[in-house]
Design an enzyme around this catalytic site. Structure first.
Site, PDB file in Angstrom:
ATOM      1  N   ILE A 143      35.207  19.468  26.052  1.00 11.46           N
ATOM      2  CA  ILE A 143      34.610  19.857  24.766  1.00 11.46           C
ATOM      3  C   ILE A 143      33.819  21.169  24.888  1.00 11.46           C
ATOM      4  CG2 ILE A 143      32.950  19.075  22.985  1.00 11.46           C
ATOM      5  CD1 ILE A 143      35.581  17.437  23.080  1.00 11.46           C
ATOM      6  N   ARG A 160      29.407  36.487  31.080  1.00  9.80           N
ATOM      7  CA  ARG A 160      30.560  37.318  31.476  1.00  9.80           C
ATOM      8  C   ARG A 160      30.132  38.785  31.650  1.00  9.80           C
ATOM      9  NH1 ARG A 160      35.793  34.775  28.373  1.00  9.80           N
ATOM     10  NH2 ARG A 160      35.322  32.625  28.933  1.00  9.80           N
ATOM     11  N   ASP A 197      40.986  28.915  23.726  1.00 11.77           N
ATOM     12  CA  ASP A 197      40.826  29.170  25.156  1.00 11.77           C
ATOM     13  C   ASP A 197      42.136  29.697  25.752  1.00 11.77           C
ATOM     14  OD1 ASP A 197      39.542  29.275  27.553  1.00 11.77           O
ATOM     15  OD2 ASP A 197      39.657  27.126  27.963  1.00 11.77           O
ATOM     16  N   ARG A 224      41.423  41.477  30.668  1.00  6.46           N
ATOM     17  CA  ARG A 224      41.031  40.306  29.871  1.00  6.46           C
ATOM     18  C   ARG A 224      40.854  40.670  28.392  1.00  6.46           C
ATOM     19  NH1 ARG A 224      39.303  35.857  32.301  1.00  6.46           N
ATOM     20  NH2 ARG A 224      38.022  35.336  30.512  1.00  6.46           N
ATOM     21  N   LEU A 252      39.489  28.370   1.285  1.00  2.00           N
ATOM     22  CA  LEU A 252      39.377  28.007   2.702  1.00  2.00           C
ATOM     23  C   LEU A 252      38.032  28.533   3.205  1.00  2.00           C
ATOM     24  CD1 LEU A 252      40.488  27.209   5.567  1.00  2.00           C
ATOM     25  CD2 LEU A 252      41.508  29.495   5.669  1.00  2.00           C
ATOM     26  N   GLY A 278      42.047  35.047  28.655  1.00  2.00           N
ATOM     27  CA  GLY A 278      41.990  35.725  29.954  1.00  2.00           C
ATOM     28  C   GLY A 278      43.242  35.434  30.770  1.00  2.00           C
ATOM     29  N   GLU A 312      39.342  13.563  15.852  1.00  2.00           N
ATOM     30  CA  GLU A 312      40.500  13.339  16.708  1.00  2.00           C
ATOM     31  C   GLU A 312      40.639  14.565  17.605  1.00  2.00           C
ATOM     32  OE1 GLU A 312      42.363  10.598  16.873  1.00  2.00           O
ATOM     33  OE2 GLU A 312      41.054   9.698  15.365  1.00  2.00           O
ATOM     34  N   HIS A 342      41.909  39.092  24.594  1.00  2.00           N
ATOM     35  CA  HIS A 342      41.064  38.805  23.427  1.00  2.00           C
ATOM     36  C   HIS A 342      41.625  39.479  22.175  1.00  2.00           C
ATOM     37  CE1 HIS A 342      38.372  36.810  26.031  1.00  2.00           C
ATOM     38  NE2 HIS A 342      37.839  37.886  26.584  1.00  2.00           N
ATOM     39  N   ARG A 401      42.205  22.187  21.154  1.00  2.00           N
ATOM     40  CA  ARG A 401      41.812  23.089  22.233  1.00  2.00           C
ATOM     41  C   ARG A 401      43.061  23.585  22.944  1.00  2.00           C
ATOM     42  NH1 ARG A 401      37.005  23.218  26.513  1.00  2.00           N
ATOM     43  NH2 ARG A 401      37.658  25.125  27.541  1.00  2.00           N
TER      44      ARG A 401
END
Ligand code: IPE
Ligand code: MG
Length: 229
Positions: free
Chosen positions: A184, A66, A15, A28, A126, A18, A196, A32, A177
Site C-alpha cells: 500500500i 530521491r 509505480d 528515470r 470526473l 523508473g 478492493e 516519469h 497498483r
C-alpha cells in the site's frame, strides 16, 4: 463484457516509471514523462467509462528522499501537465483537486496548483485528485493536529474525514497498483478501509485504457460485503 458494477472512486498507485526507463537504457525522468502520458490516457478512459472519482499517487512524502535531479524533473513535468491539461479539463468538465502538504513544494508550482484547482472547481463529471507530497499517515496526523487546534472533544468517522486532505473524495472502492509490488506504501490509509485491491505487473507508463478495462472486469467478480454476512 458489459461492466455492471463500476467503482465510484478508483485509486492509482502509479509505480514502475523508473524500471520502465531502465529497461530501455533511459534516465528515470524519461520514465516519469511517459508516466504523465499514461495518466492522461487513464483520465480519458475514466471519462469514457463514466467513473466519477479518481486519485493518483503522484508524489509521496517519502519521494523527497530521491535525487534533486529526479525531484526537480518531476516538478517540471507537473508544471507542464497543469499547463496543458487544465485547459482540457475545463472543456471536459473535469475538476482537479490536490491532496498533500503543498508547503514543501516550489512556490510557483503551489500557485499554479491553487489556480488550477480554482479554475476547475465547478466541474463535476470526473474529479481527479492528485496526491502530491502526500502520505496516508501524514494525512491522519495532520487531521489530528487540526482537530486539537479546533478544540474538538469528540470525533466520529464523518467528522474525522472532514479534516483529511482527501475530504472531498468518497471512500476508495478500488485500488490499482502497477509494477508488481504488492503493498500500500502509505496511500490513503483512512479511505482504503474497504477498498478492493488490484495489483498488476504492468509498469505505469504502459498503463492504458485496455489495462484499465481488464482491471474493471476483475472488479465485477469482487463480492463486497462491508463486514456483513
Ligand atoms: C512511480 O515510479 C512514480 C513516482 C513515485 C514519482 P517509480 O519512480 O517509483 O518507479 P520505480 O519503482 O523506480 O520503477
Ligand atoms: Mg517505485
Amino acid at each position: 463484457m458489459k461492466l455492471k458494477k463500476l467503482p465510484n472512486h478508483i485509486g492509482f498507485i502509479l509505480d514502475g516509471n523508473g524500471r520502465w526507463a531502465k529497461k530501455r537504457g533511459l534516465k528515470r525522468n524519461i520514465g516519469h514523462k511517459f508516466g504523465v502520458e499514461a495518466v492522461k490516457k487513464t483520465v480519458e478512459a475514466l471519462l469514457e467509462k463514466n467513473i466519477k472519482y479518481a486519485s493518483f499517487f503522484v508524489f509521496s512524502t517519502e519521494n523527497f528522499k530521491r535525487s534533486k535531479e529526479e525531484v526537480d524533473g518531476i516538478f517540471d513535468l507537473l508544471r507542464q501537465y497543469l499547463k496543458s491539461d487544465v485547459k482540457e479539463y475545463k472543456e471536459k468538465n473535469v475538476r482537479l483537486i490536490v491532496s498533500g502538504d503543498l508547503t514543501k513544494i516550489p512556490q510557483d508550482l503551489q500557485e499554479q496548483i491553487l489556480n488550477s484547482v480554482n479554475e476547475t472547481k465547478n466541474n463535476d463529471k470526473l474529479i481527479v485528485n492528485i496526491c502530491l507530497n502526500y502520505g496516508g499517515q501524514q494525512d491522519i496526523i495532520h487531521a489530528c493536529n487540526n482537530i486539537i487546534k479546533d478544540k474538538l472533544d469528540f470525533v466520529d468517522e464523518t467528522v474525522f474525514k472532514s479534516y483529511l486532505y482527501t475530504k472531498d473524495m468518497p471512500p476508495l472502492d478500488f485500488l490499482i497498483r502497477t509494477s508488481g509490488e504488492i503493498r500500500i506504501s502509505n496511500f490513503m490509509l483512512f479511505d482504503l478501509a474497504y477498498s478492493e485491491l488490484y495489483f498488476t505487473k504492468t509498469l505505469w507508463p504502459d498503463f492504458n485504457k485496455r489495462k484499465l478495462l481488464k482491471a474493471l472486469k476483475e472488479f465485477q467478480f469482487r463480492n463486497r460485503r462491508f463486514g456483513k454476512a
